[in-house]
Design an enzyme around this catalytic site. Structure first.
Site, PDB file in Angstrom:
ATOM      1  N   TYR A 141       0.844  -1.192   0.000  1.00 56.80           N
ATOM      2  CA  TYR A 141       0.000   0.000   0.000  1.00 56.80           C
ATOM      3  C   TYR A 141       0.879   1.241   0.000  1.00 56.80           C
ATOM      4  O   TYR A 141       1.889   1.296   0.715  1.00 56.80           O
ATOM      5  CB  TYR A 141      -0.905   0.034   1.247  1.00 56.80           C
ATOM      6  CG  TYR A 141      -1.592   1.365   1.476  1.00 56.80           C
ATOM      7  CD1 TYR A 141      -2.854   1.623   0.947  1.00 56.80           C
ATOM      8  CD2 TYR A 141      -0.971   2.378   2.212  1.00 56.80           C
ATOM      9  CE1 TYR A 141      -3.478   2.846   1.148  1.00 56.80           C
ATOM     10  CE2 TYR A 141      -1.592   3.607   2.410  1.00 56.80           C
ATOM     11  CZ  TYR A 141      -2.840   3.835   1.877  1.00 56.80           C
ATOM     12  OH  TYR A 141      -3.450   5.049   2.064  1.00 56.80           O
ATOM     13  N   GLU A 167      -3.797   7.462  -3.290  1.00 52.37           N
ATOM     14  CA  GLU A 167      -3.670   6.110  -2.747  1.00 52.37           C
ATOM     15  C   GLU A 167      -3.421   5.116  -3.865  1.00 52.37           C
ATOM     16  O   GLU A 167      -4.102   5.156  -4.895  1.00 52.37           O
ATOM     17  CB  GLU A 167      -4.945   5.693  -1.998  1.00 52.37           C
ATOM     18  CG  GLU A 167      -5.058   6.222  -0.586  1.00 52.37           C
ATOM     19  CD  GLU A 167      -6.203   5.576   0.169  1.00 52.37           C
ATOM     20  OE1 GLU A 167      -6.027   5.260   1.352  1.00 52.37           O
ATOM     21  OE2 GLU A 167      -7.278   5.384  -0.437  1.00 52.37           O
TER      22      GLU A 167
END
Length: 385
Positions: A108, A196
């Site tokens: 991530y 993101e």
């Protein structure tokens, strides 16, 4: 301002961020030529402004052309419900057909503004593919952070530290540094408020990809980016919020039944808090601004009452720059034009407050007046019951 995954990937690719090959379609009949160009397998991904698409059935891996066409046919036009759409869901109007990659590990990456530090913070985690909120709640040690000095930007040593920290193999670390640097440049130069990459993908051959991309832009900076107009998808936005933007009103629809019209963001937040303390639920955030004109107030009132969930309205105005009598006149005129059928509680303080209260009391519309915020909240909550 939010954009779709495929649009985010197109933007990131300009900054050297590696993304899978893919094309967007609006009809299942367009699948065959794309599959012929990309090869099999492919991933069929619903394009809506919400996370959790896979869990809702909006992301499918197709190993044959027939599967790809079938999935595209199923997803296009479906009402996709995820934890971010709410129970009403979102209609899918297009899908992204993307090449399938051989996954070795998922990570991530994210960039946000840390207001406590007054700096951007680059986040990385080995727990890719999971909701970052869940990771933060249950395994916070898996989220690594690097605060970025705005004078020099993200430094290579910071990117290397993050890459090694989340377990990127040493032979792929330089690629990770280039990837992170490109993501940071895209964030800053596009005036983003959120970026993101989840998952940030490591393939079996050591390549790194943005398998998903979420970008949100600062509305106040859109004027610097004329090309953003073409990225906006009005189908993905709340109709009342779109209407409010036409009049430069700060409006956000919520799930409650008490409509709020306030001048100033801080007072609006305090008003919503005190409504909840009194046992009610606000139906919206609506800031008419510090120098609201009568016309603007009328439009704000009309938009507020267009929400069919609203069972009562609290108007909370502090007259600093704006005159309370002008706001009161706007409210009265709007109420007469629209034909208000719900209780309205009005709390006025500040410039020309006595004249403003006279306008409200002499309107003949049956508005309830309040002596203070606590009194106003209690009266409006009681009115909904």
């Amino acid at each position: 301002m939010k954009i779709h995954e495929y649009q985010g990937k197109q933007l990131l690719a300009k900054y050297g961020v590696t993304v899978p090959r893919g094309e967007v379609i609006e009809s299942a009949e367009q699948v065959r030529p794309i599959v012929e160009r990309l090869g099999l397998p492919v991933v069929v991904k619903a394009q809506i402004h919400a996370g959790g698409r896979g869990k809702g059935g909006g992301v499918k891996l197709a190993r044959t052309l027939a599967e790809a066409e079938s999935y595209a046919r199923q997803i296009i036009g479906m009402n996709l419900v995820t934890h971010q759409t709410g129970p009403e869901g979102r209609q899918v109007r297009r899908v992204l057909i993307e090449e399938g990659l051989k996954i070795k590990q998922e990570f991530y990456l994210g960039i946000v503004l840390d207001r406590a530090l007054s700096r951007l913070v680059f986040m990385a985690s080995s727990a890719g593919g999971m909701e970052i909120e869940e990771v933060a709640a249950h395994e916070p040690e898996k989220i690594l952070k690097e605060a970025i000095d705005p004078a020099v930007g993200l430094q290579p040593f910071q990117a290397r530290k993050l890459a090694f920290g989340i377990g990127i193999p040493k032979e792929s670390v330089n690629k990770a540094v280039k990837f992170m640097t490109g993501l940071y440049r895209a964030y800053v130069e596009s005036d983003a408020t959120l970026a993101e990459i989840n998952p940030f993908l490591l393939t079996e051959d050591g390549e790194l990809y943005a398998l998903d991309a979420k970008l949100t832009f600062d509305d106040n900076a859109v004027f610097r980016h004329k090309d953003y107009a073409g990225l906006r998808d009005l189908h993905e936005e709340e109709p009342l919020e779109i209407e409010a933007s036409k009049y430069d009103l700060n409006y956000i629809k919520l799930d409650g039944n008490i409509g709020c019209m306030v001048n100033g963001a801080g007072l609006a937040m305090a008003t919503m808090d005190i409504i909840k303390l009194a046992g009610g639920e606000p139906a919206n955030f609506l800031d008419v601004g510090g120098g609201a004109s009568q016309e603007r107030v009328e439009n704000a009132f009309r938009i507020l009452l267009s929400d069919h969930n609203v069972r009562a309205v609290l108007i909370n105005i502090f007259g600093g720059i704006v005159r309370t009598d002008m706001v009161a006149t706007g409210v009265v005129e709007a109420a007469r034009k629209i034909g208000v059928k719900v209780p309205v509680v009005v709390r006025l303080e500040g410039t020309n407050v006595e004249r403003g209260r006279e306008v409200i009391e002499q309107s003949g519309l049956g508005f309830l007046t309040a002596a203070g915020m606590k009194d106003a909240a209690e009266k409006v909550v009681a009115a909904t019951r």
